[in-house]
Structures are given as C-alpha cells and as structure tokens.
Design a protein around this motif. Structure first.
Motif, PDB file in Angstrom:
ATOM      1  N   GLY A 161       1.223  -1.248   0.130  1.00  0.00           N
ATOM      2  CA  GLY A 161      -0.022  -0.168   0.142  1.00  0.00           C
ATOM      3  C   GLY A 161       0.553   1.395   0.044  1.00  0.00           C
ATOM      4  O   GLY A 161       0.359   2.670   0.315  1.00  0.00           O
ATOM      5  N   GLY A 162       2.260   1.141  -0.143  1.00  0.00           N
ATOM      6  CA  GLY A 162       3.346   2.792  -0.029  1.00  0.00           C
ATOM      7  C   GLY A 162       3.042   3.282  -1.400  1.00  0.00           C
ATOM      8  O   GLY A 162       3.670   4.453  -1.425  1.00  0.00           O
ATOM      9  N   SER A 209      12.689   6.419 -11.675  1.00  0.00           N
ATOM     10  CA  SER A 209      13.124   5.253 -11.141  1.00  0.00           C
ATOM     11  C   SER A 209      12.763   5.737  -9.848  1.00  0.00           C
ATOM     12  O   SER A 209      12.621   3.999  -9.315  1.00  0.00           O
ATOM     13  CB  SER A 209      14.446   5.348 -11.653  1.00  0.00           C
ATOM     14  OG  SER A 209      15.321   6.115 -10.401  1.00  0.00           O
ATOM     15  N   MET A 210      13.122   5.854  -8.623  1.00  0.00           N
ATOM     16  CA  MET A 210      12.267   5.783  -7.588  1.00  0.00           C
ATOM     17  C   MET A 210      11.205   5.586  -7.238  1.00  0.00           C
ATOM     18  O   MET A 210      10.198   5.091  -6.705  1.00  0.00           O
ATOM     19  CB  MET A 210      12.264   7.523  -6.538  1.00  0.00           C
ATOM     20  CG  MET A 210      12.265   7.824  -5.454  1.00  0.00           C
ATOM     21  SD  MET A 210      12.316   9.133  -4.172  1.00  0.00           S
ATOM     22  CE  MET A 210      11.171   9.849  -5.424  1.00  0.00           C
ATOM     23  N   THR A 211      10.353   6.068  -8.062  1.00  0.00           N
ATOM     24  CA  THR A 211       8.833   6.425  -7.955  1.00  0.00           C
ATOM     25  C   THR A 211       8.359   5.159  -8.613  1.00  0.00           C
ATOM     26  O   THR A 211       7.690   3.890  -8.096  1.00  0.00           O
ATOM     27  CB  THR A 211       8.075   7.203  -8.959  1.00  0.00           C
ATOM     28  OG1 THR A 211       8.509   8.594  -8.684  1.00  0.00           O
ATOM     29  CG2 THR A 211       6.524   7.166  -9.266  1.00  0.00           C
ATOM     30  N   ASP A 212       9.523   4.431 -10.023  1.00  0.00           N
ATOM     31  CA  ASP A 212       8.660   2.691 -10.770  1.00  0.00           C
ATOM     32  C   ASP A 212       9.155   1.968  -9.170  1.00  0.00           C
ATOM     33  O   ASP A 212       8.654   0.862  -9.348  1.00  0.00           O
ATOM     34  CB  ASP A 212       9.456   2.628 -11.535  1.00  0.00           C
ATOM     35  CG  ASP A 212       9.997   1.686 -12.605  1.00  0.00           C
ATOM     36  OD1 ASP A 212       8.441   1.133 -12.496  1.00  0.00           O
ATOM     37  OD2 ASP A 212      10.313   0.775 -11.924  1.00  0.00           O
ATOM     38  N   ALA A 213      10.315   1.905  -8.894  1.00  0.00           N
ATOM     39  CA  ALA A 213      11.127   0.961  -7.814  1.00  0.00           C
ATOM     40  C   ALA A 213       9.801   1.030  -6.374  1.00  0.00           C
ATOM     41  O   ALA A 213       9.190  -0.458  -6.092  1.00  0.00           O
ATOM     42  CB  ALA A 213      12.736   1.578  -6.892  1.00  0.00           C
ATOM     43  N   ILE A 214       9.052   2.421  -6.216  1.00  0.00           N
ATOM     44  CA  ILE A 214       8.220   2.141  -4.984  1.00  0.00           C
ATOM     45  C   ILE A 214       6.452   1.452  -5.569  1.00  0.00           C
ATOM     46  O   ILE A 214       6.190   0.891  -5.141  1.00  0.00           O
ATOM     47  CB  ILE A 214       7.835   3.272  -4.419  1.00  0.00           C
ATOM     48  CG1 ILE A 214       9.049   4.081  -3.764  1.00  0.00           C
ATOM     49  CG2 ILE A 214       6.812   3.154  -3.882  1.00  0.00           C
ATOM     50  CD1 ILE A 214       9.058   5.360  -3.910  1.00  0.00           C
ATOM     51  N   LEU A 215       6.728   1.178  -6.941  1.00  0.00           N
ATOM     52  CA  LEU A 215       5.221   0.783  -7.533  1.00  0.00           C
ATOM     53  C   LEU A 215       6.102  -0.953  -8.002  1.00  0.00           C
ATOM     54  O   LEU A 215       5.051  -1.835  -7.393  1.00  0.00           O
ATOM     55  CB  LEU A 215       5.123   1.333  -8.732  1.00  0.00           C
ATOM     56  CG  LEU A 215       4.219   0.715  -9.881  1.00  0.00           C
ATOM     57  CD1 LEU A 215       2.090   0.851  -9.074  1.00  0.00           C
ATOM     58  CD2 LEU A 215       4.521   1.748 -11.181  1.00  0.00           C
ATOM     59  N   GLN A 216       7.141  -1.119  -8.117  1.00  0.00           N
ATOM     60  CA  GLN A 216       7.149  -2.849  -7.920  1.00  0.00           C
ATOM     61  C   GLN A 216       7.012  -3.171  -6.919  1.00  0.00           C
ATOM     62  O   GLN A 216       7.141  -3.998  -6.845  1.00  0.00           O
ATOM     63  CB  GLN A 216       8.853  -2.836  -8.995  1.00  0.00           C
ATOM     64  CG  GLN A 216       8.122  -1.745 -10.558  1.00  0.00           C
ATOM     65  CD  GLN A 216       7.430  -2.939 -11.139  1.00  0.00           C
ATOM     66  OE1 GLN A 216       6.821  -3.742 -11.128  1.00  0.00           O
ATOM     67  NE2 GLN A 216       6.889  -1.792 -12.391  1.00  0.00           N
ATOM     68  N   THR A 217       8.164  -2.939  -5.472  1.00  0.00           N
ATOM     69  CA  THR A 217       7.839  -3.540  -4.264  1.00  0.00           C
ATOM     70  C   THR A 217       6.881  -3.193  -3.817  1.00  0.00           C
ATOM     71  O   THR A 217       6.507  -3.635  -3.085  1.00  0.00           O
ATOM     72  CB  THR A 217       8.759  -2.527  -3.727  1.00  0.00           C
ATOM     73  OG1 THR A 217       8.343  -1.183  -3.295  1.00  0.00           O
ATOM     74  CG2 THR A 217       9.769  -3.086  -4.380  1.00  0.00           C
ATOM     75  N   ASP A 218       5.594  -2.742  -4.103  1.00  0.00           N
ATOM     76  CA  ASP A 218       4.083  -2.620  -3.314  1.00  0.00           C
ATOM     77  C   ASP A 218       3.265  -3.761  -3.557  1.00  0.00           C
ATOM     78  O   ASP A 218       2.887  -4.779  -4.944  1.00  0.00           O
ATOM     79  CB  ASP A 218       3.373  -1.807  -4.218  1.00  0.00           C
ATOM     80  CG  ASP A 218       2.342  -1.192  -3.258  1.00  0.00           C
ATOM     81  OD1 ASP A 218       1.976  -1.872  -2.725  1.00  0.00           O
ATOM     82  OD2 ASP A 218       1.156  -0.697  -2.931  1.00  0.00           O
ATOM     83  N   GLN A 219       3.424  -4.816  -3.203  1.00  0.00           N
ATOM     84  CA  GLN A 219       2.980  -6.485  -3.614  1.00  0.00           C
ATOM     85  C   GLN A 219       0.707  -6.426  -3.142  1.00  0.00           C
ATOM     86  O   GLN A 219       1.233  -7.108  -3.317  1.00  0.00           O
ATOM     87  CB  GLN A 219       3.074  -7.234  -2.372  1.00  0.00           C
ATOM     88  CG  GLN A 219       4.811  -7.669  -1.602  1.00  0.00           C
ATOM     89  CD  GLN A 219       4.726  -7.929  -1.104  1.00  0.00           C
ATOM     90  OE1 GLN A 219       4.215  -9.140   0.005  1.00  0.00           O
ATOM     91  NE2 GLN A 219       6.761  -8.207  -1.064  1.00  0.00           N
ATOM     92  N   THR A 220       1.031  -5.326  -2.768  1.00  0.00           N
ATOM     93  CA  THR A 220      -0.916  -5.078  -2.607  1.00  0.00           C
ATOM     94  C   THR A 220      -1.047  -4.944  -4.455  1.00  0.00           C
ATOM     95  O   THR A 220      -2.587  -4.771  -4.249  1.00  0.00           O
ATOM     96  CB  THR A 220      -1.213  -4.345  -1.677  1.00  0.00           C
ATOM     97  OG1 THR A 220      -1.271  -2.657  -2.462  1.00  0.00           O
ATOM     98  CG2 THR A 220      -1.014  -4.350  -0.392  1.00  0.00           C
ATOM     99  N   LEU A 221      -0.354  -4.306  -5.092  1.00  0.00           N
ATOM    100  CA  LEU A 221      -1.159  -3.911  -6.518  1.00  0.00           C
ATOM    101  C   LEU A 221      -0.520  -5.243  -7.687  1.00  0.00           C
ATOM    102  O   LEU A 221       0.288  -5.976  -7.373  1.00  0.00           O
ATOM    103  CB  LEU A 221      -0.173  -2.989  -7.194  1.00  0.00           C
ATOM    104  CG  LEU A 221      -0.277  -1.659  -6.541  1.00  0.00           C
ATOM    105  CD1 LEU A 221       0.566  -0.329  -6.977  1.00  0.00           C
ATOM    106  CD2 LEU A 221      -2.310  -1.539  -6.814  1.00  0.00           C
TER     107      LEU A 221
END
Length: 590
Positions: free
Chosen positions: A429-430, A468-480
């Motif tokens: 959810g981050g 790249s920072m935004t994409d990293a947060i997106l890829q690590t969010d397991q709720t998506l």
C-alpha cells in the motif's frame, strides 16, 4: 539658480601663434562644463579701435579684456569670457574679443580673414567696430566680408544646379551690429534727423554703374545686405580727451562724456535684450559642449587647408551628440527596468510589458537628444542595444525563475525523499501513499507565488529525474496486481507526455510573444521617428520661410534702387528656395 560658469576674467580661446591658429584646451574645458544655452557675441575691427572696452562693458566689468594704451594690438587670436547672462536666466553670455585686424606688426594678415570668418561662424551677434564714419575707406577696410565666400561653405558638396553656396549664408549668419567710435557727424539726411540704423541703411545703398570702381564700391555693401539677417548701428562720441584715452578703463563714468556713457548703456541694453541664443539649422540650441565642438571643427578645417563648412560642423556635432543620446537612452532604460522589474516575473508577458514601457521612454530620450541622424544609424544602434537588453533581461528572468523553482523543490520535496530513503513507502500500500503525498506536494509547489516562467519545466525535470524511484516503489508494492502496475506505468507515461505537450505549447506561445514584441518595438521606433521627422520638417520650413522673407525684402529694395541684375540674381535664389520648400511640403503631406 546659481550660474554654471562665471569666469573672473577672459582667457584665450584660439591662439594666433606664428601664423597658426591653435585652440586652447583649457578654454575648451570651460566650454564643456556649460550645459546652459549660450548667447555668443563676437567683436571684430581694426586694431586699436576700442573693441575690448565695449566687451568689458558687456561683461559688467571695468577691465578684463586688455585695452592697451599704444598703437600696438594687445589681443592676439580670439579671447573668450563666459559670464551669466544679465537678462536671460539659465543662459550664459559668451563674449569673444578678437585680434585687431591689419596690425602693422604682423606683416602677414592671412589669419585676419580667418579670425573674421571664425567670429562670424561662432557668434549669434557679430559686432564690427570702426572709427569715425561709414565712408569708402571704412568699407574698404571691411573687405573681409567680401572674402567670406572664399572662407566659408554652407554645404560640403553644393548642388551644381543650385545658386552659389553663399546664397545660404543668411540662413545661419549672425545678426550684424556696426559700432562707430569717435563719431563726429550730425545724424541727418536732406536736412532731416535720422537714426543710426537709417544712417547704416543709407550707407549700404549701391551705386549705379558697371565699372570696376562701381563693383568695388558695391561688393562689400551687397555682402552685408545679403549675408546678415539683421543689421543694427550704434554711434559713440569720443569718451574723453585724446590724452586721457590711455586711462579709459580706470576712469569713472562721471569723468567721461555723458553722451558716450549713455550710448554705451544703450548698446549694452540692446545686446542683452536682442542677441539671440546661438542656434544651428533645425532649431538646435548651442550650449557649451556644442560650441566647443564647433570651435574644434572649424579650426581643424582651417589648419588642414580646408574651408570651414557649416554642414560638416553640424554633422560632426551630431556624431558626438547622437552617440551620447544613445547612451542616455540606454541609461534611462536600465534605470526604469531596475526600478520596475522584480525577477522572476510571473510570466513572460509581464516582463515584455515592462520592457515595452521602458523602451518607449528610452526612444523618447533619444529623440529629444539626437539630431541629424543620417540614415538613422544611431537609432538603429539604439534599437539593437535595446533588443540585446531585452534578451538579457529575459535570460536573467529565466535564470531567476530556475533558481527560485529549484530552491522551492528542495524545500518542498526533500522531506519526501528522506521518507523514501527510510523505506516508509516500501511496504504494501506504500505506492498509493507515495502518490498521494506526491500530489499534495505538487499542489503546494503550484500554490507558491512568483515562481516565474520556468515553474513547469523545472518541476517536470525534477519529476523525470525521480521516475526510477517512483517505479521502484511501484514494483515493490505487493498489494497491486501486475495488471494494476502496468496501468499505473501507462498513466505516469501519459501524464508525462501531457506535461511535455503543455510545455511545448508554452514554448510556442513564448516565441509568439517575442515576435509580437519585436513588431511592437519596430512600430514604436517608426512612430517616434515619423513624429520627429515631422517636427524637423516643420522647423526647417519655419527657418526657410524666415530666410525667404529676408530675400524678398532685399529683392524689393534692389528693385527700388534700380539694380535689375542683382534683383534677378536674388530672384533665382528665391526660386531655388521656394522649390525646396514645395518639395518639403509635398514630403510632409505624403
């Protein structure tokens, strides 16, 4: 207001040394400091005729210009005395006392003619001082006036189809005052009393006949009548007994002949009230620096073997003044922009509006201080400098905006970057929390005032650098889900593309604004130039009408006296002048 210059005594302006005329640089420094308009009175005459006494009286002093007390000429070259004008506030009276003509000690009198010509060219009132009456001997001694056609040119290259160059003399020559010293005749004609002016008019009558003797008789009279726009005469009784003349400057008025004292007072009063400000063609009032330029131009021409030329002198002066006018205009522009502009401006148009107002005022300053701008070269130089100044301000505005926006981004977004480093958003959810925080911070950034024209570009550059920072947060969010992540990636790309398109539109709009501003600048220059040209044409027409009136008056007099040949010559000059005036009026109408 206190006078600018009040010299305690006269000083040499032009030295006559070993047959060479040399300008005194110290005198030029004095002239360069006089910003007020000048009234220039020059006196010329044979040596030891009392010229300096009259000039001292005009200066309001008992002594100053050297009187001397022997048959030797005291004044050498041309001497100058600058004093506050007694009747014209904000004006300086410049008195020029000249070396006595035909001094027996000089041997070579070549420079006498040049000194006579310089006195004519520099003055607004020209005083010719002589002893006794106006007889043929007095006229013969005034042969210098007949040499002016060989000493002065009005134009650098006269039109072959026009009349001789001297036809223009009356348009720029000074008023002529003849002072007759030790005058012993009764002022009367045909048993009737006449004035001194009527005596001068009577003395300037021509003699019928075509012999060389008749031509010699008529020539100086014709020159005085044709060249000088206004003629005046004063007669003076002998001030004291001959033996006391040596102490004239030491004697009090009570010790002088009362008639003489009154005559001198009348002369001074006339000069103070009627001598005009020295003015050049186009209504250009001469001040100290302009008189300085005229002195240098004329003396340099003589020294190099050329003839002093009025047109060249005015053009040389225009070069100096127009260059200074450009600098004055630029200084005014910089002052106005410095006071009005606060960088960064909210948008480009705000800056361009301030530039337009300051530019208009700068052009007005230039137009007020410039003249004879041949081919508008100096105005073009001004336009180029103003364009560069505008571009410099645009660059400074862009840099100021960039600096302001970069500082804002640092203040607003650095806490978010710290939170990312701490891993606050690296959890289920981050990503949504991060995006929400990012939107809040972007809103805060947009609400900050006076970010300037780089606000969006700097923001988008910053956001792109953090993709790249935004994409990293997106890829690590397991709720998506993977599908949601793909959709989010596409959304971010679309948002970025939309921002890029918006920036491109903004850039095109800025380019259009700059093009519109260039066109406005051109139109403003054209408008003010047209207005100035109309004013200049009107002034020139006014001057030509004055010259025409003088020529018509002289032609009428010639006809009355029965001089058909001279009348026809004058008629040709009148027709030439009328033709020029018609052409100028046509130009004005069109």
């Amino acid at each position: 207001m206190a006078p600018e210059i009040d010299l305690p005594g006269p000083m040499s302006l032009i030295d006559n040394t070993k047959g060479q005329l040399v300008v005194n640089p110290e005198a030029l420094k004095i002239l360069s400091a006089i910003t007020q308009p000048v009234v220039v009175v020059a006196i010329v005459g044979l040596y030891r005729t009392g010229k300096s006494y009259l000039m001292n009286k005009l200066a309001g002093k008992k002594n100053g210009f050297s009187l001397g007390s022997t048959v030797k000429s005291h004044t050498k070259g041309i001497w100058m005395w600058c004093v506050p004008h007694p009747k014209k506030p904000e004006h300086t009276l410049v008195l020029l006392d000249t070396e006595g003509l035909e001094d027996i000690e000089k041997g070579d009198n070549e420079n006498d003619s040049w000194i006579f010509a310089l006195a004519v060219l520099l003055s607004s009132t020209f005083v010719y001082n002589s002893m006794g009456t106006i007889n043929q001997q007095a006229m013969d001694q005034l042969h210098y006036v007949t040499e002016l056609t060989h000493r002065i040119r009005s134009k650098s290259s006269p039109d072959e189809n026009e009349n001789e160059d001297s036809a223009d003399f009356v348009s720029f020559f000074p008023d002529f005052v003849w002072t007759l010293r030790d005058f012993s005749l009764d002022l009367e004609a045909d048993g009737q009393p006449i004035t001194a002016d009527e005596y001068l008019t009577y003395s300037l009558k021509l003699k019928q006949g075509t012999s060389e003797k008749d031509k010699t008789f008529n020539l100086p009279r014709l020159c005085i009548r044709k060249f000088f726009p206004k003629k005046k005469c004063f007669v003076f009784d002998r001030p004291v007994h001959r033996k006391k003349l040596a102490q004239l400057e030491k004697l009090h008025d009570e010790e002088l002949d009362p008639e003489f004292v009154q005559q001198v007072a009348d002369f001074c009063s006339y000069i103070f009230s009627n001598s005009k400000t020295k003015t050049l063609s186009g209504g250009i009032k001469v001040n100290g620096p302009r008189l300085e330029s005229l002195v240098l131009t004329y003396v340099n021409a003589i020294s190099s073997g050329d003839l002093p030329c009025m047109e060249n002198a005015v053009l040389a002066l225009a070069q100096i003044e127009n260059s200074a006018a450009v600098q004055k205009a630029i200084a005014h522009y910089e002052q106005q922009m410095g006071q009005k502009v606060q960088l960064p401006t909210e948008n480009l148009q705000e800056l361009l509006d301030l530039h337009r107002d300051s530019e208009r005022e700068a052009i007005e300053v230039f137009m007020k201080n410039s003249f004879k701008d041949v081919d508008h070269l100096f105005q073009k130089e001004l336009a180029a400098q103003l364009e560069k100044k505008r571009d410099d301000f645009c660059k400074q505005n862009q840099e100021a905006s960039s600096d302001r926006c970069s500082a804002l981004l640092q203040d607003i977004f650095s806490p978010l970057e710290e939170e990312v480093k701490m891993g606050i958003y690296s959890k289920p959810g981050g990503y949504r929390l991060f995006i929400q925080k990012l939107q809040d911070l972007k809103k805060k950034y947009h609400e900050e005032p006076r970010k300037g024209i780089q606000a969006e570009e700097i923001l988008q550059t910053y956001l792109k650098s953090k993709e790249s920072m935004t994409d990293a947060i997106l890829q690590t969010d397991q709720t998506l889900t993977e599908k949601e992540k793909e959709i989010e990636v596409e959304r971010v790309k679309a948002e970025s593309a939309q921002a890029s398109a918006k920036m491109l539109q903004e850039m095109q709009r800025k380019n259009e604004q700059m093009m519109e501003q260039k066109e406005r600048s051109y139109q403003e220059h054209l408008k003010q130039l047209t207005e100035k040209m109309e004013r200049d044409r009107a002034q020139l027409l006014k001057e030509q009408e004055r010259t025409l009136a003088l020529k018509l008056q002289e032609q009428e007099r010639l006809l009355k006296e029965g001089f058909q040949t001279e009348s026809r010559k004058m008629q040709n000059e009148i027709q030439d002048l009328q033709k020029k005036m018609r052409q100028r009026r046509i130009c004005t109408i069109s």
